[in-house]
Design an enzyme around this catalytic site. Structure first.
Site, PDB file in Angstrom:
ATOM      1  CE  LYS A  22      -1.708   1.636   4.032  1.00  0.00           C
ATOM      2  NZ  LYS A  22      -1.346   2.999   4.310  1.00  0.00           N
ATOM      3  CG  ASN A  23       2.585   2.587   3.688  1.00  0.00           C
ATOM      4  OD1 ASN A  23       1.405   2.894   3.068  1.00  0.00           O
ATOM      5  ND2 ASN A  23       3.106   2.561   4.511  1.00  0.00           N
ATOM      6  NE  ARG A  97      -0.975  12.143   8.244  1.00  0.00           N
ATOM      7  CZ  ARG A  97      -0.998  13.531   8.586  1.00  0.00           C
ATOM      8  NH1 ARG A  97      -1.828  14.173   9.153  1.00  0.00           N
ATOM      9  NH2 ARG A  97       0.129  14.237   8.350  1.00  0.00           N
ATOM     10  CB  CYS A 121      -4.782  11.114  11.888  1.00  0.00           C
ATOM     11  SG  CYS A 121      -3.217  10.138  12.125  1.00  0.00           S
ATOM     12  NE  ARG A 126       0.587  10.146  10.476  1.00  0.00           N
ATOM     13  CZ  ARG A 126       0.197   9.187   9.757  1.00  0.00           C
ATOM     14  NH1 ARG A 126      -1.067   8.640  10.016  1.00  0.00           N
ATOM     15  NH2 ARG A 126       1.013   8.690   8.837  1.00  0.00           N
ATOM     16  CG  ASP A 309       3.217   1.184   9.688  1.00  0.00           C
ATOM     17  OD1 ASP A 309       2.770   2.179  10.282  1.00  0.00           O
ATOM     18  OD2 ASP A 309       3.234   1.516   8.374  1.00  0.00           O
ATOM     19  NE  ARG A 401      -6.844   4.325   5.878  1.00  0.00           N
ATOM     20  CZ  ARG A 401      -6.189   5.587   6.413  1.00  0.00           C
ATOM     21  NH1 ARG A 401      -6.554   5.876   7.704  1.00  0.00           N
ATOM     22  NH2 ARG A 401      -5.196   5.842   5.957  1.00  0.00           N
TER      23      ARG A 401
HETATM   24  C1  UD1 Z   1       4.352   6.667   6.261  1.00  0.00           C
HETATM   25  C2  UD1 Z   1       3.471   5.402   6.293  1.00  0.00           C
HETATM   26  C3  UD1 Z   1       3.055   5.084   7.468  1.00  0.00           C
HETATM   27  C4  UD1 Z   1       4.074   4.885   8.407  1.00  0.00           C
HETATM   28  C5  UD1 Z   1       5.000   5.918   8.628  1.00  0.00           C
HETATM   29  C6  UD1 Z   1       6.154   5.912   9.471  1.00  0.00           C
HETATM   30  C7  UD1 Z   1       2.319   5.786   4.036  1.00  0.00           C
HETATM   31  C8  UD1 Z   1       1.521   6.343   2.992  1.00  0.00           C
HETATM   32  N1  UD1 Z   1       2.595   5.785   5.323  1.00  0.00           N
HETATM   33  O1  UD1 Z   1       3.450   7.809   6.941  1.00  0.00           O
HETATM   34  O2  UD1 Z   1       2.341   3.596   7.304  1.00  0.00           O
HETATM   35  O3  UD1 Z   1       3.348   4.475   9.871  1.00  0.00           O
HETATM   36  O4  UD1 Z   1       5.366   6.295   7.304  1.00  0.00           O
HETATM   37  O5  UD1 Z   1       7.012   4.683   9.074  1.00  0.00           O
HETATM   38  O6  UD1 Z   1       3.579   5.649   3.451  1.00  0.00           O
HETATM   39  N2  UD1 Z   1       6.470  14.622  10.548  1.00  0.00           N
HETATM   40  C9  UD1 Z   1       6.887  15.875  11.152  1.00  0.00           C
HETATM   41  N3  UD1 Z   1       6.536  16.615  10.011  1.00  0.00           N
HETATM   42  C10 UD1 Z   1       6.126  16.390   8.742  1.00  0.00           C
HETATM   43  C11 UD1 Z   1       6.288  14.964   8.301  1.00  0.00           C
HETATM   44  C12 UD1 Z   1       6.250  14.054   9.366  1.00  0.00           C
HETATM   45  O7  UD1 Z   1       6.745  16.241  12.251  1.00  0.00           O
HETATM   46  O8  UD1 Z   1       6.147  17.249   7.868  1.00  0.00           O
HETATM   47  C13 UD1 Z   1       6.513  13.374  11.773  1.00  0.00           C
HETATM   48  C14 UD1 Z   1       5.192  12.745  11.781  1.00  0.00           C
HETATM   49  O9  UD1 Z   1       4.416  13.339  12.739  1.00  0.00           O
HETATM   50  C15 UD1 Z   1       5.539  11.319  12.649  1.00  0.00           C
HETATM   51  C16 UD1 Z   1       6.960  11.219  12.043  1.00  0.00           C
HETATM   52  O10 UD1 Z   1       7.386  12.450  11.581  1.00  0.00           O
HETATM   53  O11 UD1 Z   1       5.487  11.585  13.971  1.00  0.00           O
HETATM   54  C17 UD1 Z   1       6.960  10.214  10.955  1.00  0.00           C
HETATM   55  O12 UD1 Z   1       5.794  10.588  10.032  1.00  0.00           O
HETATM   56  P1  UD1 Z   1       6.369  10.351   8.207  1.00  0.00           P
HETATM   57  O13 UD1 Z   1       7.402   9.535   8.203  1.00  0.00           O
HETATM   58  O14 UD1 Z   1       6.068  11.279   7.433  1.00  0.00           O
HETATM   59  O15 UD1 Z   1       4.999   9.415   8.228  1.00  0.00           O
HETATM   60  P2  UD1 Z   1       3.939   9.470   6.812  1.00  0.00           P
HETATM   61  O16 UD1 Z   1       4.770   9.617   5.696  1.00  0.00           O
HETATM   62  O17 UD1 Z   1       2.772  10.060   7.103  1.00  0.00           O
END
Ligand code: UD1
Length: 422
Positions: A22-23, A97, A121, A126, A309, A401
């Site tokens: 999925k990711n 997201r 969320c 996030r 995850d 999902r």
């Molecule tokens: C992706 C995965 C999700 C997984 C996560 C961490 C997808 C669609 N989803 O989510 O399944 O759990 O990686 O492995 O690929 N953060 C910030 N600022 C930002 C972006 C992120 O502070 O601009 C923080 C987030 O709040 C969180 C951490 O960084 O605490 C990790 O987030 P991120 O790696 O961005 O996760 P996603 O890409 O949303």
């Protein structure tokens, strides 16, 4: 709303096939926005999040041709030759997201985009500050207007970007934006997840110059134009890990086909410490569960560390282990909601900030429980597999999902599980 009923006590046996990740699929489908030519993806999983991203892309004007996603081929063809709407609406971004990923490619190719901010969320705040910081460094003008990020740039230009945290989404968004920028972009402290590498492979097939994906420094040399691509999505390491835990938990014997052990290193090493017997091949993992799991401590970290995850699933294994385990969650601040539901099933879990102290109990007992997020919901299904009695799980749309045909796959392994439509 649908419910899932699980009657515990069966050992899982047999083979189960992993779907496409999925990711990886989500950003790759979004990357079709970077070209006017057709992009063909194989191995796209049959998931609610995939239908959401296709709806989003369709809404922008992308032509979407979807084959039967229940078939293993899982083919989707996308053509973004006309993209009259450069806006991702709140309705879709709030349900998923990853919709925010359209910002980079829209801005890179069309010079403007309006994308709703995702808000928080269930698993935490996030924010998207790292996505925006990177785009601003590439010359985008960014405003926040009525809950929407409104971004403009005549043509983005290459920049050196340091991510303060290796965010998966920010790395992917910036890679897509940089693919059509003028000059070289360097992302430091980039996410190293296999899904980032898969996206880089697609971008390179489209004619981009991306180097270093899979390491913490990714270099992208922008090009003027990208072309069409055909690509097969990598297998879902999180789904694979979930079935591996299910086998170990039930003392079963299961071959997880399509699982890539090289994407699951930290997880498989941890699982071995719990006493499960594992044998691996290039694209499968066989697991034999042996007696009560040994308790182990674990800490979630960005890849190649232990994946957040798979934290909820491991918590179930530790809930029936023979000792005390400390689970530390470092990626999301509020990702222990499953713990409280597991306690309703007789688990003994105490939460202290970002740590869960899990005291193994001999057995769990079935209870009505509620899914709160994607991985939490599958952990309740796993708990149901070893609980005495019938566990009823509500709000299973969270499960849909991210897990393709979970009840079909588990009952194929001998689990007593059914979905009640409602
Ligand atoms: C992706 C995965 C999700 C997984 C996560 C961490 C997808 C669609 N989803 O989510 O399944 O759990 O990686 O492995 O690929 N953060 C910030 N600022 C930002 C972006 C992120 O502070 O601009 C923080 C987030 O709040 C969180 C951490 O960084 O605490 C990790 O987030 P991120 O790696 O961005 O996760 P996603 O890409 O949303």
């Amino acid at each position: 709303m649908d419910k899932i009923l699980v009657r515990g006590g069966r050992r899982l046996r047999g083979e189960v096939a992993v779907s496409g990740a999925k990711n990886a699929a989500l950003p790759i489908l979004v990357s079709s926005l970077l070209t006017a030519e057709p992009c063909v993806c194989h191995g796209v999983p049959d998931l609610l999040d995939i239908y959401t991203v296709l709806k989003l892309l369709g809404g922008l004007g992308v032509r979407v041709k979807r084959g039967d996603l229940q078939a293993a081929s899982g083919e989707v063809t996308l053509q973004a030759d006309q993209v009259p709407h450069l806006e991702a609406p709140y309705d879709l971004v709030k349900t998923m997201r990853a919709s925010f990923l359209v910002l980079g490619p829209l801005l890179g190719r069309f010079g403007e985009a309006r994308v709703s901010t995702p808000g928080g969320c269930a698993i935490g705040a996030r924010p998207v500050n790292l996505h925006l910081k990177g785009l601003a460094e590439m010359g985008a003008e960014i405003d926040l207007i009525h809950g929407y990020v409104v971004a403009k740039a005549k043509r983005l230009r290459g920049a050196k970007i340091y991510l303060d945290f290796p965010s998966v989404g920010a790395t992917e968004n910036l890679m897509m934006a940089a693919a059509l920028a003028e000059g070289v972009t360097i992302i430091e402290d980039a996410a190293r997840e296999p899904e980032v590498e898969d996206l880089a492979a697609v971008l390179n097939k489209m004619g981009a110059w991306v180097e270093g994906a899979g390491t913490d420094i990714v270099k992208i040399e922008g090009v003027k134009e990208l072309h069409g691509v055909t690509h097969r999505i990598i297998p879902d390491r999180i789904e694979a890990g979930t079935y591996i835990v299910a086998a170990a938990l039930t003392g079963g014997e299961v071959e997880v086909k399509g699982a890539r052990p090289d994407h699951l290193d930290a997880f498989l090493l941890k699982l071995k410490e719990t006493g499960a017997m594992l044998s691996t091949d290039r694209d499968k993992v066989k697991v034999v569960g042996k007696g009560r799991p040994v308790s182990v401590d674990l800490t979630t970290l960005p890849y190649p560390g232990f994946p957040t995850d798979l934290q909820a699933q491991m918590m179930v294994l530790m809930a029936v282990s023979n000792g005390v385990s400390v689970i530390t969650e470092n990626i999301f601040e509020n990702r222990f909601m499953h713990a409280l539901e597991l306690n309703r099933m007789g688990a003994d879990i105490r939460l202290e900030g970002n740590r869960a102290i899990v005291k193994g109990v001999e057995r769990l007992s079935a209870a009505p429980v509620m899914a709160t997020d994607l991985r939490a919901s599958v952990s309740l299904v796993l708990a149901g597999l070893v609980a005495e009695g019938q566990t009823e799980i509500t709000r299973v749309y969270h499960l849909d999902r991210g897990y393709a045909h979970v009840e079909r796959k588990l009952s194929g392994l001998g689990a007593d599980i059914e979905r009640v439509r409602g």
